[in-house]
Each structure stands twice: as C-alpha cells, then as structure tokens.
Design an enzyme around this catalytic site. Structure first.
Site, mmCIF file in Angstrom:
data_model
loop_
_atom_site.group_PDB
_atom_site.id
_atom_site.type_symbol
_atom_site.label_atom_id
_atom_site.label_comp_id
_atom_site.label_asym_id
_atom_site.label_seq_id
_atom_site.Cartn_x
_atom_site.Cartn_y
_atom_site.Cartn_z
ATOM 1 N N ALA A 92 80.780 44.883 14.767
ATOM 2 C CA ALA A 92 81.048 44.623 13.354
ATOM 3 C C ALA A 92 79.864 45.183 12.568
ATOM 4 O O ALA A 92 78.765 45.340 13.112
ATOM 5 C CB ALA A 92 81.197 43.129 13.118
ATOM 6 N N GLY B 206 81.865 43.460 18.388
ATOM 7 C CA GLY B 206 83.252 43.633 17.968
ATOM 8 C C GLY B 206 83.926 44.840 18.625
ATOM 9 O O GLY B 206 85.156 44.872 18.746
ATOM 10 N N GLU C 2 85.029 43.567 21.932
ATOM 11 C CA GLU C 2 86.156 42.661 21.667
ATOM 12 C C GLU C 2 87.429 43.450 21.314
ATOM 13 O O GLU C 2 88.529 43.077 21.702
ATOM 14 C CB GLU C 2 85.784 41.685 20.552
ATOM 15 N N GLU D 207 75.701 39.754 20.447
ATOM 16 C CA GLU D 207 75.626 38.942 19.220
ATOM 17 C C GLU D 207 74.458 37.974 19.192
ATOM 18 O O GLU D 207 73.907 37.701 18.118
ATOM 19 C CB GLU D 207 76.934 38.152 19.020
HETATM 20 N N1 DAK Z 1 76.593 47.823 12.109
HETATM 21 C C1 DAK Z 1 76.139 48.643 11.133
HETATM 22 N N2 DAK Z 1 75.483 49.776 11.370
HETATM 23 C C2 DAK Z 1 75.274 50.111 12.649
HETATM 24 C C3 DAK Z 1 75.722 49.317 13.730
HETATM 25 C C4 DAK Z 1 76.414 48.123 13.418
HETATM 26 N N3 DAK Z 1 76.913 47.313 14.335
HETATM 27 N N4 DAK Z 1 75.344 49.901 14.882
HETATM 28 C C5 DAK Z 1 74.693 51.026 14.525
HETATM 29 N N5 DAK Z 1 74.653 51.166 13.196
HETATM 30 C C6 DAK Z 1 74.050 52.230 12.409
HETATM 31 C C7 DAK Z 1 72.518 52.154 12.457
HETATM 32 O O1 DAK Z 1 72.045 51.221 11.513
HETATM 33 C C8 DAK Z 1 72.141 53.594 12.106
HETATM 34 O O2 DAK Z 1 72.279 53.760 10.722
HETATM 35 P P1 DAK Z 1 71.205 54.649 9.895
HETATM 36 O O3 DAK Z 1 69.886 54.009 10.114
HETATM 37 O O4 DAK Z 1 71.314 56.027 10.490
HETATM 38 O O5 DAK Z 1 71.698 54.548 8.468
HETATM 39 C C9 DAK Z 1 73.257 54.402 12.774
HETATM 40 O O6 DAK Z 1 74.339 53.493 12.988
HETATM 41 C C10 DAK Z 1 72.839 54.948 14.142
HETATM 42 O O7 DAK Z 1 72.368 53.875 14.929
HETATM 43 P P2 DAK Z 1 70.928 53.885 15.643
HETATM 44 O O8 DAK Z 1 69.960 54.756 14.906
HETATM 45 O O9 DAK Z 1 70.533 52.461 15.883
HETATM 46 O O10 DAK Z 1 71.305 54.603 17.032
HETATM 47 P P3 DAK Z 1 70.591 54.421 18.432
HETATM 48 O O11 DAK Z 1 71.159 55.483 19.301
HETATM 49 O O12 DAK Z 1 69.117 54.315 18.292
HETATM 50 O O13 DAK Z 1 71.102 52.989 18.968
HETATM 51 C C11 DAK Z 1 72.743 51.241 19.386
HETATM 52 C C12 DAK Z 1 72.468 52.774 19.230
HETATM 53 C C13 DAK Z 1 74.253 51.075 19.508
HETATM 54 C C14 DAK Z 1 72.066 50.735 20.662
HETATM 55 C C15 DAK Z 1 72.160 50.517 18.139
HETATM 56 O O14 DAK Z 1 72.644 51.162 16.970
HETATM 57 C C16 DAK Z 1 72.554 49.067 18.087
HETATM 58 O O15 DAK Z 1 71.970 48.221 18.814
HETATM 59 N N6 DAK Z 1 73.488 48.748 17.205
HETATM 60 C C17 DAK Z 1 73.898 47.382 16.975
HETATM 61 C C18 DAK Z 1 74.798 46.922 18.089
HETATM 62 C C19 DAK Z 1 75.203 45.476 17.905
HETATM 63 O O16 DAK Z 1 74.354 44.587 17.828
HETATM 64 N N7 DAK Z 1 76.494 45.271 17.838
HETATM 65 C C20 DAK Z 1 77.039 43.959 17.637
HETATM 66 C C21 DAK Z 1 77.176 43.745 16.184
HETATM 67 S S1 DAK Z 1 77.607 42.059 15.859
HETATM 68 C C22 DAK Z 1 82.979 37.773 13.066
HETATM 69 C C23 DAK Z 1 83.538 38.199 14.195
HETATM 70 C C24 DAK Z 1 82.920 39.142 14.970
HETATM 71 C C25 DAK Z 1 81.725 39.622 14.624
HETATM 72 C C26 DAK Z 1 81.146 39.184 13.489
HETATM 73 C C27 DAK Z 1 81.776 38.260 12.693
HETATM 74 N N8 DAK Z 1 83.584 36.814 12.278
HETATM 75 C C28 DAK Z 1 84.673 36.068 12.893
HETATM 76 C C29 DAK Z 1 83.237 36.628 10.939
HETATM 77 C C30 DAK Z 1 81.111 40.592 15.478
HETATM 78 C C31 DAK Z 1 79.830 40.816 15.433
HETATM 79 C C32 DAK Z 1 79.259 42.009 16.005
HETATM 80 O O17 DAK Z 1 79.898 42.893 16.503
#
Ligand code: DAK
Length: 260
Positions: A66, A111, A114, A134
C-alpha cells in the site's frame, strides 16, 4: 481499460491486467485500487475472457505494498474508506467466478503479497521478493494477510513471516507454498500465459464451480465442504459443457466448450 495506473488487454481468452505506477514501485493508492476494481469488473463482465493475469509493470516490482506516503497523511475517515476500498478489491478478485493468476515479477510486499494471495494461483519470477513487512511500520497486514497467509503456509510460518517482516526470495516462497512455481524472469509472462491458455481451454463452468467449491470448502469444516462439493458436482449436470465434455471424450474428439 486504460486507466492512469491500470491497463488491461485481452489476448484471445486471457485478460492481462498490468499495474503501472513504477515511480512508486506500483504501490497501491486509492486511485490504483479503484482502477484495479474496475479492471476486475470489466474482466468479469467480458464473456470472451476466461482467465485473468495480474502483473506489475517494469522489472522491479509486482506491487511494493500500500502507498506509505498516502497512508501517512490519512485521517480516520480516509483510512476507513481506504480499508473498505482495499477489502472490496481483494474480495472481488477472490470471488470473481473466473480464475485469476498473479504473475509476480518483482517485489510483492505488504499489500502486494496480499494482492497475490487473493489470486487463485501465484507464479513468481526468480527475482521476486515476497513478504509482509507491515510491523516495520507499526501496523499489521490489513488486506487479509493475517488470514490468507496462515491458510496458505500454516500458522507457524505465517507468524514467523509477519512477526519478523522478513521478505522471502522466490525459491524459499515456493518451498513453503506461498508461490506455486518459480520461473526465469524473462520467461515469466510467457509461462503464465501458457498456464492461463491451458486453463482457458477447459470447461469454463466447471473451472468456475471448482473455484467456488475450493474457496467455500476452505472456510468450513470438512463435512460441510463435502456437502457443498456434492451439490456443485450435481450442478455440473445441468450444463452444456458437461454434455460436450463427455460426448467429446466418448467420440474421441476435442471438446468445444461454450461456458454454458
Ligand atoms: N509506498 C509508497 N512508495 C513506495 C513504496 C510504498 N509501499 N515502496 C516504494 N516506494 C517508492 C519509494 O519511496 C521510492 O520513491 P522515490 O524516493 O523515488 O520518490 C521509489 O518507490 C523507489 O523505492 P526505493 O528507492 O526504496 O527502492 P529500493 O530498490 O531501494 O527498495 C523496496 C525497494 C521495495 C525494498 C523499498 O522501496 C521498500 O522497502 N518499500 C516499502 C515496502 C513496504 O514496506 N511495503 C509494505 C507497505 S505497508 C490497510 C490495509 C493494508 C495495508 C494498509 C492499510 N487498511 C485496511 C487500511 C497495507 C500496508 C502495506 O502494504
């Protein structure tokens, strides 16, 4: 459809839906979720489409989760709306009567994992990385991860993955049943298309009823599941596809299923 972040294209009987928001590694914001839902509804309503493939654009990500930047600014009301939207998209995929295959081309985190789990089958590129990170953000999986992951891989592995936030490589994900097959990155879409075409060549009503029976059965006790299977098995005998399939076998011809 040709949305801002989601495109669909139908090739013969297979619809390919691509999530294309590469600047944020295809992360799911409200717009992506709305377009994803529209894509699923379009697939559902398309009588020519028998199987859908969901994939991410680019080399790097299926869906990196997400959208964290968008979520960080949400009010309580916006958070609730986002959750409702997300849940309706994932349920639409799971409950759509036709099969959906995730072609996991890179990161499938949070997400994204998921979303893949809401699909019927998951095929991963050897470059994929899959997990539920998460707890790194102080939240729990919210699009079904705490429910679908233990159903797929068992409660111990699901707890290990969710508590530790560790992302698995494709081979490890296959070992525990989180993905069903791993293929070389440059062959991912070709292999998934092959599987989709194979499924699309079978009796569509039977495939759809089998999906419903498996999904329903996993949510109830064995006896109730078996009773449901028997009822659905009976239903097959009201279809043209059943007559076509059996007559074709007996006359040594190839069945031409109409999905009726
Ligand atoms: N959201 C927004 N932007 C993201 C992103 C994300 N999940 N993942 C990556 N990006 C963006 C980065 O901020 C970066 O943007 P800029 O700085 O270039 O503007 C760009 O994508 C490239 O990412 P990186 O520079 O970080 O790339 P790397 O190769 O260094 O790293 C990575 C790749 C995938 C390991 C890293 O980007 C990362 O750790 N990303 C976050 C992964 C993560 O934590 N995913 C889980 C998100 S939480 C809900 C239900 C479900 C959810 C929420 C609420 N409700 C019922 C309300 C679900 C939550 C989630 O999924």
């Amino acid at each position: 459809m040709n949305g801002e972040f989601v495109h669909t294209a139908r090739e013969a009987t297979v619809t390919i839906l691509t999530i294309d928001r590469q600047s944020a590694l295809n992360a799911l914001n409200a717009r992506v979720l709305q377009e994803l839902l529209a894509g699923v509804r379009e697939f559902e309503a398309d009588p020519e489409a028998r199987v859908m493939i969901i994939t991410g654009a680019g080399e790097k990500a299926f869906v990196a989760g997400a959208d964290i930047a968008a979520m960080s600014k949400m009010s309580v009301r916006e958070g609730r709306e986002f959750a409702n939207l997300g849940q309706s998209v994932f349920s639409a995929i799971e409950n759509t009567p036709k099969p959906v295959i995730a072609a996991i081309n890179g990161y499938a985190l949070g997400g994204g994992c998921e979303l893949a789990m809401a699909c019927d089958i998951r095929i991963a590129s050897e470059k994929a990385k899959i997990g539920q990170p998460e707890v790194n953000l102080g939240i729990i999986p919210g699009f079904g991860g705490t429910q679908r992951l233990p159903r797929l891989v068992g409660r111990g592995k699901a707890k290990e993955l969710i508590f530790s936030a560790v992302a698995l490589d494709a081979a490890s994900a296959e070992k525990i049943g989180l993905v069903d097959a791993v293929v070389p990155a440059d062959q991912l879409l070709a292999k998934v298309r092959e599987l989709a075409a194979l499924i699309a060549s079978k009796g569509p009503v039977a495939v759809s009823l089998a999906k419903a029976a498996i999904n329903r059965g996993l949510d109830v006790d064995l006896q109730s599941g078996l009773a449901y299977e028997a009822a659905v098995f009976g239903e097959c005998f009201s279809t043209e596809d059943q007559r076509e399939g059996m007559e074709a076998f007996l006359s040594k011809k190839k069945a031409e299923f109409k999905g009726k």
